[in-house]
Design an enzyme around this catalytic site. Sequence first.
Site, mmCIF file in Angstrom:
data_model
loop_
_atom_site.group_PDB
_atom_site.id
_atom_site.type_symbol
_atom_site.label_atom_id
_atom_site.label_comp_id
_atom_site.label_asym_id
_atom_site.label_seq_id
_atom_site.Cartn_x
_atom_site.Cartn_y
_atom_site.Cartn_z
ATOM 1 N N PHE A 127 1.107 -1.345 0.077
ATOM 2 C CA PHE A 127 0.223 0.405 0.095
ATOM 3 C C PHE A 127 1.294 1.493 -0.024
ATOM 4 O O PHE A 127 1.698 1.634 0.429
ATOM 5 C CB PHE A 127 -0.654 -0.041 0.976
ATOM 6 N N ASP A 199 1.982 -4.852 8.117
ATOM 7 C CA ASP A 199 1.065 -4.442 8.468
ATOM 8 C C ASP A 199 -0.546 -5.256 8.149
ATOM 9 O O ASP A 199 -0.533 -5.794 7.093
ATOM 10 C CB ASP A 199 1.022 -3.096 7.010
ATOM 11 N N TYR A 224 -10.517 0.614 11.140
ATOM 12 C CA TYR A 224 -12.147 1.679 10.019
ATOM 13 C C TYR A 224 -12.428 0.053 8.882
ATOM 14 O O TYR A 224 -13.537 0.846 8.734
ATOM 15 C CB TYR A 224 -11.567 3.319 9.898
ATOM 16 N N LYS A 225 -10.949 -0.251 8.570
ATOM 17 C CA LYS A 225 -11.645 -1.283 7.809
ATOM 18 C C LYS A 225 -12.164 -2.495 8.555
ATOM 19 O O LYS A 225 -13.531 -3.018 8.742
ATOM 20 C CB LYS A 225 -10.830 -2.412 7.170
ATOM 21 N N ARG A 387 -12.842 -4.971 -6.967
ATOM 22 C CA ARG A 387 -12.524 -5.298 -5.696
ATOM 23 C C ARG A 387 -13.311 -5.688 -4.893
ATOM 24 O O ARG A 387 -14.183 -4.799 -4.776
ATOM 25 C CB ARG A 387 -11.546 -4.590 -5.054
HETATM 26 C C1 PLP Z 1 -6.221 0.851 4.779
HETATM 27 C C2 PLP Z 1 -4.441 0.499 5.055
HETATM 28 C C3 PLP Z 1 -3.902 2.204 5.419
HETATM 29 C C4 PLP Z 1 -4.378 3.035 5.805
HETATM 30 O O1 PLP Z 1 -3.456 4.237 6.726
HETATM 31 P P1 PLP Z 1 -3.786 5.343 7.162
HETATM 32 O O2 PLP Z 1 -2.945 6.200 8.603
HETATM 33 O O3 PLP Z 1 -5.830 5.067 8.284
HETATM 34 O O4 PLP Z 1 -4.383 6.322 6.234
HETATM 35 C C5 PLP Z 1 -2.215 1.360 5.702
HETATM 36 N N1 PLP Z 1 -1.489 0.849 5.388
HETATM 37 C C6 PLP Z 1 -2.332 -0.032 4.774
HETATM 38 C C7 PLP Z 1 -1.631 -1.665 4.332
HETATM 39 C C8 PLP Z 1 -3.494 -0.580 4.253
HETATM 40 O O5 PLP Z 1 -4.017 -1.325 3.690
#
Ligand code: PLP
Length: 428
Positions: A127, A199, A224-225, A387
């Site tokens: 990401f 992560d 939040y996911k 997705r």
């Molecule tokens: C959703 C996600 C993030 C989100 O980071 P934020 O700091 O909450 O914006 C980070 N890393 C991965 C791999 C994600 O899927």
Amino acid sequence: MTTLEDCRALDAQDPLRSLRDQFTLPPGVIYLDGNSLGVLPKAAPARIAEVVAEEWGQGLIRSWNTASWFDLPQRLGDKVARLIGAAPGEVVCTDSTSVNLYKVLFAALSQQKDSGRKLVVSERSNFPTDLYIAESLCRERGFTLKLIDASELQGPGSVLTDEVAVLMLTHVNYRTGAMHDMKAITAAAHAAGALTVWDLAHSAGAVPVALNESNADYAIGCGYKYLNGGPGAPAFVWVHTRHAGKFDQPLSGWWGHAAPFEFTPHYRPAPGVGRYLCGTQPIIAMAGLECGLDTVLAAEAFDGGKGGLAALRAKSLALTDLFIALVEERCEGQGLSLVTPREHARRGSQVCLSRGEGAYAIVQALIARGVIGDYRAGDSQMPDILRFGFTPLYLGFEDVWNSVEHLVQVLEAGEWKREEFNRKNAVT
Ligand SMILES: *Cc1c(COP(=O)(O)O)cnc(C)c1O
């Protein structure tokens, strides 16, 4: 051929079906985007209103003690710990995933600063925020970020050499839904003398995670996911106990101090993971996160109090298996290819399909029909992606049937070619 009646029968036999009652879902919506923003727990509006009106409105500053605001990062961290194979006291909920990554990667690099190792290894397909944070931290601290493909991690010619300081991976890939073998990769990294940063953004609440059993070093994840904590909910951070009290994080704010209310002029880090806090916590957002965590932990009733993930995982795989089978049965010749691994051990809780043309517009046409998934742009190695995230807490087998039915209609009638579905929004 699977039929609608088969799907209804699966719902009728589903032991987890009552968990859906914990959520408020808009009528007519099939929500396949819980991997991006989880849905609203029914308990959240009243709980957040109570925090505002009672704890803030009436309790005022006393609520730091009387409503236990002060302990929230640890108390919620203990709930997250049950979902990720960690022990109580090892996790805090705080800040965003990006900020927490900065903190743990900094700590891991500090740990390796005299090792002569200069590489931070991550996946090219990670990401972007993870790569951006690593890029700036490497620059600041004199390391080099090396981007690889997952296939380069194992076997002869592995990139895990004595030059690698830290291996930083996302457990489930945000775009493809491919899942790493955390235990095997951590062992390989350790054998090469590297530390691991994981992560868990697409793992926590979605797939079983065993941080301690995998002997991982550092982990972070998103609230939040799949944890349904609400937009921008606090994230979490875990550090293995062998490192937690030793390595400082760089954002040495007063909340990570051993005794913040002594107001001393010099920083003395709190023992353990508590030092990963920085400043005053967003209490209202924490209340939302707790409601979300409780929706996932409700699944513990179905696996003997072990965090609920075994039960959720079994249903998640059944849902994604069904979706894959129906797409292959019913969308043949429509140019869709399966990107997500078929093998259960390598699949997260989402299914991604690629298509050379129209992926964005197909997703928009589905959203107009109430089937909410999302789109991720392709790159030189992969076409654009549709997705679909499957959250077993609130999705059933008939939902899977209906979502594929809509997809068939969108494709067969060429509905996605309409101009309105081909205009790009700011957030995709
Ligand atoms: C959703 C996600 C993030 C989100 O980071 P934020 O700091 O909450 O914006 C980070 N890393 C991965 C791999 C994600 O899927």
